[in-house]
Design a protein around this motif. Structure first.
Motif, PDB file in Angstrom:
ATOM      1  N   LEU A   1      89.553  27.266 -97.868  1.00 33.17           N
ATOM      2  CA  LEU A   1      89.012  28.106 -96.814  1.00 33.17           C
ATOM      3  C   LEU A   1      90.109  28.921 -96.127  1.00 33.17           C
ATOM      4  O   LEU A   1      91.135  28.387 -95.711  1.00 33.17           O
ATOM      5  CB  LEU A   1      88.325  27.199 -95.779  1.00 33.17           C
ATOM      6  CG  LEU A   1      87.346  27.825 -94.795  1.00 33.17           C
ATOM      7  CD1 LEU A   1      86.176  28.472 -95.516  1.00 33.17           C
ATOM      8  CD2 LEU A   1      86.809  26.739 -93.846  1.00 33.17           C
ATOM      9  N   ILE A   2      89.889  30.226 -96.000  1.00 35.91           N
ATOM     10  CA  ILE A   2      90.771  31.098 -95.208  1.00 35.91           C
ATOM     11  C   ILE A   2      90.198  31.267 -93.802  1.00 35.91           C
ATOM     12  O   ILE A   2      90.912  31.156 -92.812  1.00 35.91           O
ATOM     13  CB  ILE A   2      90.915  32.490 -95.862  1.00 35.91           C
ATOM     14  CG1 ILE A   2      91.482  32.357 -97.280  1.00 35.91           C
ATOM     15  CG2 ILE A   2      91.795  33.394 -95.001  1.00 35.91           C
ATOM     16  CD1 ILE A   2      91.450  33.665 -98.068  1.00 35.91           C
ATOM     17  N   ALA A   3      88.910  31.561 -93.724  1.00 32.05           N
ATOM     18  CA  ALA A   3      88.289  31.769 -92.414  1.00 32.05           C
ATOM     19  C   ALA A   3      86.797  31.497 -92.525  1.00 32.05           C
ATOM     20  O   ALA A   3      86.199  31.630 -93.602  1.00 32.05           O
ATOM     21  CB  ALA A   3      88.526  33.197 -91.914  1.00 32.05           C
ATOM     22  N   PHE A   4      86.214  31.130 -91.372  1.00 31.07           N
ATOM     23  CA  PHE A   4      84.802  30.779 -91.319  1.00 31.07           C
ATOM     24  C   PHE A   4      84.266  31.057 -89.928  1.00 31.07           C
ATOM     25  O   PHE A   4      84.954  30.824 -88.935  1.00 31.07           O
ATOM     26  CB  PHE A   4      84.615  29.295 -91.648  1.00 31.07           C
ATOM     27  CG  PHE A   4      83.202  28.809 -91.427  1.00 31.07           C
ATOM     28  CD1 PHE A   4      82.216  29.072 -92.361  1.00 31.07           C
ATOM     29  CD2 PHE A   4      82.862  28.115 -90.276  1.00 31.07           C
ATOM     30  CE1 PHE A   4      80.908  28.650 -92.147  1.00 31.07           C
ATOM     31  CE2 PHE A   4      81.556  27.691 -90.053  1.00 31.07           C
ATOM     32  CZ  PHE A   4      80.582  27.960 -91.004  1.00 31.07           C
ATOM     33  N   GLU A   5      83.039  31.554 -89.860  1.00 33.85           N
ATOM     34  CA  GLU A   5      82.344  31.652 -88.571  1.00 33.85           C
ATOM     35  C   GLU A   5      80.868  31.299 -88.739  1.00 33.85           C
ATOM     36  O   GLU A   5      80.234  31.692 -89.717  1.00 33.85           O
ATOM     37  CB  GLU A   5      82.465  33.059 -87.971  1.00 33.85           C
ATOM     38  CG  GLU A   5      83.869  33.369 -87.471  1.00 33.85           C
ATOM     39  CD  GLU A   5      83.958  34.632 -86.620  1.00 33.85           C
ATOM     40  OE1 GLU A   5      85.070  34.971 -86.218  1.00 33.85           O
ATOM     41  OE2 GLU A   5      82.915  35.268 -86.373  1.00 33.85           O
ATOM     42  N   ARG A   6      80.330  30.576 -87.737  1.00 33.26           N
ATOM     43  CA  ARG A   6      78.918  30.189 -87.716  1.00 33.26           C
ATOM     44  C   ARG A   6      78.321  30.701 -86.417  1.00 33.26           C
ATOM     45  O   ARG A   6      78.796  30.369 -85.335  1.00 33.26           O
ATOM     46  CB  ARG A   6      78.816  28.652 -87.792  1.00 33.26           C
ATOM     47  CG  ARG A   6      77.415  28.088 -87.728  1.00 33.26           C
ATOM     48  CD  ARG A   6      77.367  26.603 -88.121  1.00 33.26           C
ATOM     49  NE  ARG A   6      78.169  25.749 -87.275  1.00 33.26           N
ATOM     50  CZ  ARG A   6      77.681  24.815 -86.431  1.00 33.26           C
ATOM     51  NH1 ARG A   6      76.379  24.630 -86.351  1.00 33.26           N
ATOM     52  NH2 ARG A   6      78.484  24.087 -85.702  1.00 33.26           N
TER      53      ARG A   6
ATOM     54  N   ASP B   1      75.874  31.335 -83.178  1.00 34.87           N
ATOM     55  CA  ASP B   1      75.148  30.452 -82.261  1.00 34.87           C
ATOM     56  C   ASP B   1      73.707  30.294 -82.731  1.00 34.87           C
ATOM     57  O   ASP B   1      73.054  31.259 -83.128  1.00 34.87           O
ATOM     58  CB  ASP B   1      75.153  31.037 -80.847  1.00 34.87           C
ATOM     59  CG  ASP B   1      76.573  31.151 -80.280  1.00 34.87           C
ATOM     60  OD1 ASP B   1      77.501  30.549 -80.857  1.00 34.87           O
ATOM     61  OD2 ASP B   1      76.738  31.853 -79.267  1.00 34.87           O
TER      62      ASP B   1
ATOM     63  N   THR C   1      73.167  22.563 -88.719  1.00 30.81           N
ATOM     64  CA  THR C   1      74.460  21.871 -88.798  1.00 30.81           C
ATOM     65  C   THR C   1      75.196  21.990 -90.136  1.00 30.81           C
ATOM     66  O   THR C   1      76.423  21.877 -90.165  1.00 30.81           O
ATOM     67  CB  THR C   1      74.280  20.365 -88.499  1.00 30.81           C
ATOM     68  OG1 THR C   1      73.393  19.807 -89.468  1.00 30.81           O
ATOM     69  CG2 THR C   1      73.734  20.138 -87.113  1.00 30.81           C
TER      70      THR C   1
ATOM     71  N   ALA D   1      78.377  25.269 -92.613  1.00 31.02           N
ATOM     72  CA  ALA D   1      79.738  25.413 -93.136  1.00 31.02           C
ATOM     73  C   ALA D   1      79.800  24.925 -94.579  1.00 31.02           C
ATOM     74  O   ALA D   1      80.410  25.574 -95.447  1.00 31.02           O
ATOM     75  CB  ALA D   1      80.725  24.634 -92.266  1.00 31.02           C
TER      76      ALA D   1
ATOM     77  N   LEU E   1      80.285  30.816 -80.285  1.00 27.46           N
ATOM     78  CA  LEU E   1      81.162  31.429 -81.289  1.00 27.46           C
ATOM     79  C   LEU E   1      82.173  32.346 -80.608  1.00 27.46           C
ATOM     80  O   LEU E   1      83.344  32.375 -80.998  1.00 27.46           O
ATOM     81  CB  LEU E   1      80.315  32.201 -82.318  1.00 27.46           C
ATOM     82  CG  LEU E   1      81.099  32.994 -83.364  1.00 27.46           C
ATOM     83  CD1 LEU E   1      82.095  32.128 -84.116  1.00 27.46           C
ATOM     84  CD2 LEU E   1      80.143  33.673 -84.352  1.00 27.46           C
TER      85      LEU E   1
ATOM     86  N   ASP F   1      81.803  21.808 -82.975  1.00 26.02           N
ATOM     87  CA  ASP F   1      80.855  21.510 -81.898  1.00 26.02           C
ATOM     88  C   ASP F   1      80.878  20.005 -81.607  1.00 26.02           C
ATOM     89  O   ASP F   1      81.617  19.249 -82.242  1.00 26.02           O
ATOM     90  CB  ASP F   1      79.454  22.023 -82.241  1.00 26.02           C
ATOM     91  CG  ASP F   1      78.797  21.314 -83.414  1.00 26.02           C
ATOM     92  OD1 ASP F   1      79.193  20.190 -83.753  1.00 26.02           O
ATOM     93  OD2 ASP F   1      77.857  21.882 -83.991  1.00 26.02           O
TER      94      ASP F   1
ATOM     95  N   HIS G   1      80.582  19.566 -86.232  1.00 27.03           N
ATOM     96  CA  HIS G   1      80.280  20.617 -87.200  1.00 27.03           C
ATOM     97  C   HIS G   1      81.105  21.861 -86.885  1.00 27.03           C
ATOM     98  O   HIS G   1      81.203  22.272 -85.733  1.00 27.03           O
ATOM     99  CB  HIS G   1      78.788  20.931 -87.198  1.00 27.03           C
ATOM    100  CG  HIS G   1      77.964  19.721 -87.512  1.00 27.03           C
ATOM    101  ND1 HIS G   1      77.866  19.214 -88.784  1.00 27.03           N
ATOM    102  CD2 HIS G   1      77.260  18.886 -86.721  1.00 27.03           C
ATOM    103  CE1 HIS G   1      77.109  18.131 -88.765  1.00 27.03           C
ATOM    104  NE2 HIS G   1      76.728  17.903 -87.530  1.00 27.03           N
ATOM    105  N   LEU G   2      81.657  22.479 -87.931  1.00 27.31           N
ATOM    106  CA  LEU G   2      82.567  23.612 -87.765  1.00 27.31           C
ATOM    107  C   LEU G   2      81.848  24.826 -87.160  1.00 27.31           C
ATOM    108  O   LEU G   2      80.802  25.239 -87.639  1.00 27.31           O
ATOM    109  CB  LEU G   2      83.135  23.976 -89.139  1.00 27.31           C
ATOM    110  CG  LEU G   2      84.395  24.835 -89.189  1.00 27.31           C
ATOM    111  CD1 LEU G   2      85.558  24.154 -88.484  1.00 27.31           C
ATOM    112  CD2 LEU G   2      84.778  25.101 -90.648  1.00 27.31           C
ATOM    113  N   ILE G   3      82.454  25.394 -86.114  1.00 33.63           N
ATOM    114  CA  ILE G   3      81.964  26.659 -85.552  1.00 33.63           C
ATOM    115  C   ILE G   3      82.785  27.818 -86.123  1.00 33.63           C
ATOM    116  O   ILE G   3      82.236  28.836 -86.539  1.00 33.63           O
ATOM    117  CB  ILE G   3      82.076  26.667 -84.009  1.00 33.63           C
ATOM    118  CG1 ILE G   3      81.280  25.523 -83.400  1.00 33.63           C
ATOM    119  CG2 ILE G   3      81.617  28.014 -83.442  1.00 33.63           C
ATOM    120  CD1 ILE G   3      81.519  25.347 -81.903  1.00 33.63           C
ATOM    121  N   ALA G   4      84.107  27.674 -86.114  1.00 36.45           N
ATOM    122  CA  ALA G   4      84.969  28.746 -86.625  1.00 36.45           C
ATOM    123  C   ALA G   4      86.297  28.157 -87.067  1.00 36.45           C
ATOM    124  O   ALA G   4      86.718  27.097 -86.575  1.00 36.45           O
ATOM    125  CB  ALA G   4      85.195  29.819 -85.554  1.00 36.45           C
ATOM    126  N   PHE G   5      86.940  28.873 -88.017  1.00 32.82           N
ATOM    127  CA  PHE G   5      88.204  28.400 -88.587  1.00 32.82           C
ATOM    128  C   PHE G   5      89.009  29.596 -89.055  1.00 32.82           C
ATOM    129  O   PHE G   5      88.449  30.551 -89.585  1.00 32.82           O
ATOM    130  CB  PHE G   5      87.928  27.466 -89.772  1.00 32.82           C
ATOM    131  CG  PHE G   5      89.167  27.104 -90.548  1.00 32.82           C
ATOM    132  CD1 PHE G   5      90.032  26.124 -90.059  1.00 32.82           C
ATOM    133  CD2 PHE G   5      89.492  27.755 -91.730  1.00 32.82           C
ATOM    134  CE1 PHE G   5      91.192  25.803 -90.752  1.00 32.82           C
ATOM    135  CE2 PHE G   5      90.648  27.434 -92.426  1.00 32.82           C
ATOM    136  CZ  PHE G   5      91.502  26.455 -91.936  1.00 32.82           C
TER     137      PHE G   5
END
Lengths: 143, 143, 143, 143
Positions: free
Chosen positions: B39-44, B46, B50, B53, C6, C34, C38-42
């Motif tokens: 993983l380089i980057a991730f966004e979820r 609002d 669950t 990701a 986010l 959260d 659980h991943l929100i951002a990375f």
């Protein structure tokens, strides 16, 4: 954002099991999870088989995983079996595509947890989950 | 061999989410992976459920795992479900057979990473992945 | 109970990375989770090694798992190594006993998420996590 | 061979939590397992961290796994850390080497289940497990 307290979880479980008793169902197991899929409370009735904790938890956790009741996930699995099977592989607490896993929402419609029931037919399992949620004066997600 | 920088990954994610907003889609999650499936980057966004990701990552990692878009893997799963299921079991980051996971290639056609999107229908997820890749002036693998 | 949006997660990551840049640290990775882990951002900076997403996530998830910062879990591991190792085995997202994983709390002191940073020394990683949390006007748990 | 009924499991949990309240302990989680290490009942008090179901279960399941209390397994881990770590890897429900996991035996000394408690110090956790077993008029294994 609200949450399900242990007291509410006990009410949910007691009412779900009582509903199963009234309907004359087989021994049931009931899991109540918080919004992050972590177990708050669980009970398995005498005479149940061994995997019931994982199934009850997997129905509820799967619902939270996708934001859909496990009944809806079961319908999705009938149309797209490989997709749903692939999700089970990566879901830490499992993802069981059969009715009986119901999301609990707050007034704004946000998930605050979920209930999973197993032991009888999945339709009956779901009736008991809904009875438990109603007894705790909480709201089931309509999806 | 080229690679996807963090700056490019941010552009991909921002553009994918913006495209979802323009189309009025449900809350989306976007993962950008390097060529080794890390993983380089991730966004979820609002309001997402669950497991997003893992699903976004699993679409992209599965694409890199086989050298095919997750759409193609989904078609393969329809024809050979047991084969694709067996791959999911041994894929460390999962392998999700549904559109939305797209390989990014350099000028020579070599994979330099992948993008995975989840949250709406898999067709819409894929549109957002492609929009993100285009916004970063990168090239999606045509398969 | 509050939650990390986010937008707030983006602020945390940007500020944590900026702080690392000011201190001249090695490439960093930052995960924001959260309350349910659980991943929100990375984000992972260019030049980072491959396992950074799992380490950043494992620091933050481990903190939420026990209700203690990963620094405290590291101290616990020095005294009770087998106990802490056994927890890593059952923790779905890992449990990394080294500073850099910090719980974010609301005004009532309840966990609403966690931040995990990795890439430099664990002391420096933690400084960046704290800088990120402060930049988002959120509160780090003091334990 | 006897077994722990759901009613007895409820008594164990209620008494263990009440004992924790009398001692002024932190929020506790209590798991009651049958002789095959399958969960009968579980409760996690409000304000607990996320991994408590796994830790409580892992203390009890580890005890059943080796036929020794988790306190004894903790002592074993101090002498033979690699051996105990290797067991954790192959134990499906984990094996937590710290006091708080106690086997329940019938009159003939055969294991009919186990109780696992977590949340405070492991010594206090064990006191609550023993209080729960005594309240249900059951017998804790003396090892």
């Amino acid at each position: 954002m609200g949450y399900i307290s242990l007291d509410q979880a006990r009410t949910i479980i007691a009412a779900a099991l009582a509903h199963g008793g009234q309907l004359g169902l087989k021994p049931l197991s009931v899991a109540v999870l918080d919004s992050g899929s972590h177990l708050i409370a669980f009970e398995r009735q005498d005479g149940s088989s061994t995997l019931r904790a994982q199934i009850a938890t997997g129905k509820a956790a799967g619902a939270l995983a996708l934001g859909l009741s496990s009944r809806r996930i079961g319908e999705m699995a009938a149309e797209r079996p490989s997709f749903v099977a692939s999700l089970g592989t990566i879901a830490p607490a499992g993802l069981i595509p059969a009715a009986g896993g119901v999301i609990v929402v707050d007034e704004a419609g946000r998930a605050i947890g979920a209930v999973g029931v197993t032991g009888d037919t999945s339709d009956n399992d779901e009736l008991c989950a809904l009875a438990g949620i109603a007894a705790a004066k909480l709201k089931a997600q309509n999806a």
